[in-house]
Design an enzyme around this catalytic site. Structure first.
Site, PDB file in Angstrom:
ATOM      1  NE  ARG A  39      -4.376  -1.513   1.431  1.00 37.16           N
ATOM      2  CZ  ARG A  39      -5.403  -1.916   2.176  1.00 37.16           C
ATOM      3  NH1 ARG A  39      -5.361  -1.743   3.475  1.00 37.16           N
ATOM      4  NH2 ARG A  39      -6.460  -2.468   1.618  1.00 37.16           N
ATOM      5  CE  LYS A 200     -20.686 -12.459   8.277  1.00 39.41           C
ATOM      6  NZ  LYS A 200     -20.860 -11.175   8.972  1.00 39.41           N
ATOM      7  N   GLY A 348      -8.674  -8.256   0.127  1.00 44.36           N
ATOM      8  CA  GLY A 348      -7.432  -8.247   0.894  1.00 44.36           C
ATOM      9  C   GLY A 348      -6.785  -9.619   0.945  1.00 44.36           C
ATOM     10  N   GLY A 371     -13.151  -4.287   0.388  1.00 44.07           N
ATOM     11  CA  GLY A 371     -14.526  -3.818   0.565  1.00 44.07           C
ATOM     12  C   GLY A 371     -14.897  -2.757  -0.460  1.00 44.07           C
TER      13      GLY A 371
HETATM   14  P1  ADP Z   1     -11.071 -11.328   0.662  1.00 45.73           P
HETATM   15  O1  ADP Z   1     -10.322 -10.597   1.759  1.00 45.73           O
HETATM   16  O2  ADP Z   1     -10.186 -11.770  -0.455  1.00 45.73           O
HETATM   17  O3  ADP Z   1     -12.283 -10.573   0.205  1.00 45.73           O
HETATM   18  P2  ADP Z   1     -12.538 -12.841   2.617  1.00 45.73           P
HETATM   19  O4  ADP Z   1     -12.102 -11.872   3.655  1.00 45.73           O
HETATM   20  O5  ADP Z   1     -13.980 -12.873   2.245  1.00 45.73           O
HETATM   21  O6  ADP Z   1     -11.629 -12.691   1.309  1.00 45.73           O
HETATM   22  O7  ADP Z   1     -12.194 -14.334   3.104  1.00 45.73           O
HETATM   23  C1  ADP Z   1     -10.871 -14.725   3.381  1.00 45.73           C
HETATM   24  C2  ADP Z   1     -10.828 -15.798   4.431  1.00 45.73           C
HETATM   25  O8  ADP Z   1     -11.706 -16.864   4.120  1.00 45.73           O
HETATM   26  C3  ADP Z   1      -9.460 -16.393   4.560  1.00 45.73           C
HETATM   27  O9  ADP Z   1      -8.909 -16.017   5.795  1.00 45.73           O
HETATM   28  C4  ADP Z   1      -9.705 -17.911   4.505  1.00 45.73           C
HETATM   29  O10 ADP Z   1      -9.002 -18.625   5.488  1.00 45.73           O
HETATM   30  C5  ADP Z   1     -11.192 -18.000   4.763  1.00 45.73           C
HETATM   31  N1  ADP Z   1     -11.811 -19.225   4.218  1.00 45.73           N
HETATM   32  C6  ADP Z   1     -11.763 -19.662   2.954  1.00 45.73           C
HETATM   33  N2  ADP Z   1     -12.400 -20.844   2.830  1.00 45.73           N
HETATM   34  C7  ADP Z   1     -12.845 -21.174   4.059  1.00 45.73           C
HETATM   35  C8  ADP Z   1     -13.576 -22.282   4.600  1.00 45.73           C
HETATM   36  N3  ADP Z   1     -13.961 -23.287   3.817  1.00 45.73           N
HETATM   37  N4  ADP Z   1     -13.863 -22.279   5.921  1.00 45.73           N
HETATM   38  C9  ADP Z   1     -13.459 -21.254   6.704  1.00 45.73           C
HETATM   39  N5  ADP Z   1     -12.785 -20.187   6.268  1.00 45.73           N
HETATM   40  C10 ADP Z   1     -12.478 -20.139   4.959  1.00 45.73           C
HETATM   41 MG    MG Z   2     -10.731 -10.342   3.873  1.00 46.47          MG
END
Ligand code: ADP
Ligand code: MG
Length: 390
Positions: A39, A200, A348, A371
């Site tokens: 960043r 989520k 992220g 986000g």
């Molecule tokens: P991003 O930051 O790329 O938008 P998110 O914050 O939505 O992604 O999700 C990232 C997290 O999701 C990671 O820390 C990963 O460990 C978790 N994750 C991925 N698959 C699973 C799963 N099957 N069960 C629990 N956690 C998961």
């Molecule tokens: Mg995330």
């Protein structure tokens, strides 16, 4: 299509013009050390452009969540130091945010130099969007530049305040993010494939709805896959499920554009030396939790990605932070890197995965905002962009 925002070229700049630069220096810190300075390096094109025009730069950012109180653990000192190293010139850190002392420091700043204010979130007025705080901040610059894409979805004082009272523009990073994400919504080259994972479902359903209108195929992985699998009638053992989203997932499946895993990696314990098993996605045994997409699913997703002309990927396919559950994310990351189409990774954790696995250089655009990227795709605009058009 996202409406355009004013660019740096539109600013009235002269030697010594003081530029209030809102950056996103919200870097991951561990024991006071910066773990990843992406960043900071990402802000350099804007900073060097302004320095070449002999401006003086008053940079500001939030870092973590100090919740309106001064907390030395969230000081921007390591960021000021790192930015100074990158620029090869000292970056002085103000003792406060927009207090009397910082005004003095700004007045003493020479043309062609950079200083940094302390963490904006040391002031309760930042997140509360307090007009008095916004006014104090605005007094530190003649013009305002917003390069904080990662914070553009927040109506905080430093994002939406200054553009009301001074000439304002988007920095290079913000402008590029808007250009790329806007292009995804506006006539993307087809086939347009979206890969979604992460934790989520409820956080991402809005974005899925928005994307389904534009994309040809949506590949689901990560924890959110299990809510889709439940919607298909599968037994998912102890996997994460958002019961109240099952109906919505069913509707999304009915579009015929959504692919969900056919096999998954499961475990009884989430740890780096856990025993993992590979099972059919429809029949996860009780007591076992799905933690990654399986090799068959990863292969299918990689094939779909290989044939795409445009790819957007958000959210890892599994708990990639732990080696036994990282294979699905790795296979998809490699497929995105190898894809000859236009590829964008946002989020992220997904961006971190792509970087850690060494694929970032072969992705066309790695977004610095998680986000903010999703909200821009979902709503087509952001408070920070609207403010700049005022
Ligand atoms: P991003 O930051 O790329 O938008 P998110 O914050 O939505 O992604 O999700 C990232 C997290 O999701 C990671 O820390 C990963 O460990 C978790 N994750 C991925 N698959 C699973 C799963 N099957 N069960 C629990 N956690 C998961
Ligand atoms: Mg995330």
């Amino acid at each position: 299509m996202v409406d355009p925002v004013p660019q740096l070229e539109s600013l009235p700049l002269a030697k010594g013009t003081s530029v209030l630069l809102r950056a996103d220096f919200n870097v991951p810190l561990r024991d006071g050390k910066i773990e990843d300075d992406l960043r900071i390096t990402a802000s350099l094109p804007t900073i060097t452009w302004l320095l070449e025009r002999d401006c003086k730069i008053v940079a500001c950012s939030h870092l973590g969540r100090p919740k309106g109180k001064v907390d030395p653990a969230y000081s921007l000192a390591p960021v000021a130091q790192r930015l100074g190293e990158l620029l090869g010139a000292d970056v002085a850190l103000a003792t406060g945010v927009a207090d009397f002392a910082s005004i003095g420091q700004v007045q003493e700043l020479a043309a062609g130099r950079v200083m940094m204010l302390e963490n904006l979130r040391f002031e309760p007025g930042e997140e509360a969007n307090d007009p008095a705080f916004a006014t104090n901040l605005s007094e530190l610059g003649d013009v305002y530049v917003d390069d904080a894409f990662g914070a553009a979805h927040r109506a905080h004082a430093s994002i939406v305040g200054p553009p009301h009272v001074m000439p304002s523009a988007a920095g290079r990073l913000l402008a590029r993010e808007v250009e790329v994400l806007s292009a995804l919504l506006d006539r993307p080259e087809q086939p347009f494939v979206v890969v979604l994972g992460g934790v989520k479902v409820s956080d991402k359903l809005g974005v899925i709805d928005a994307l389904l209108d534009h994309c040809d195929q949506l590949l689901i992985g990560g924890a959110m896959a299990f809510t889709f699998l439940v919607a298909q009638g599968a037994s998912v053992g102890d996997s994460l499920v958002e019961e109240h989203q099952v109906k919505h997932c069913l509707r999304l499946l009915e579009t015929g554009k959504v692919l969900v895993p056919t096999d998954v990696v499961v475990t009884q314990e989430i740890s780096a030396d856990a025993a993992a098993r590979h099972v059919a996605a429809q029949a996860i045994p009780d007591g076992w939790k799905g933690v990654d997409i399986g090799p068959e699913t990863a292969g299918t997703y990689a094939d779909v990605v290989a044939g795409a002309a445009t790819v957007l990927w958000n959210g890892p396919m599994g708990i990639f932070e732990l080696a036994p559950f990282a294979a699905g994310t790795r296979t998809v990351a490699e497929a995105v890197a190898d894809c000859r189409g236009f590829t964008v990774v946002g989020g992220g954790d997904s961006a971190a995965a792509v970087r850690e696995m060494g694929f970032a250089g072969r992705v066309d655009h790695v977004s610095t905002g998680g986000g903010a990227a999703l909200e821009l795709i979902e709503l087509g605009d952001l408070p920070g962009l609207q403010a700049l058009r005022k």
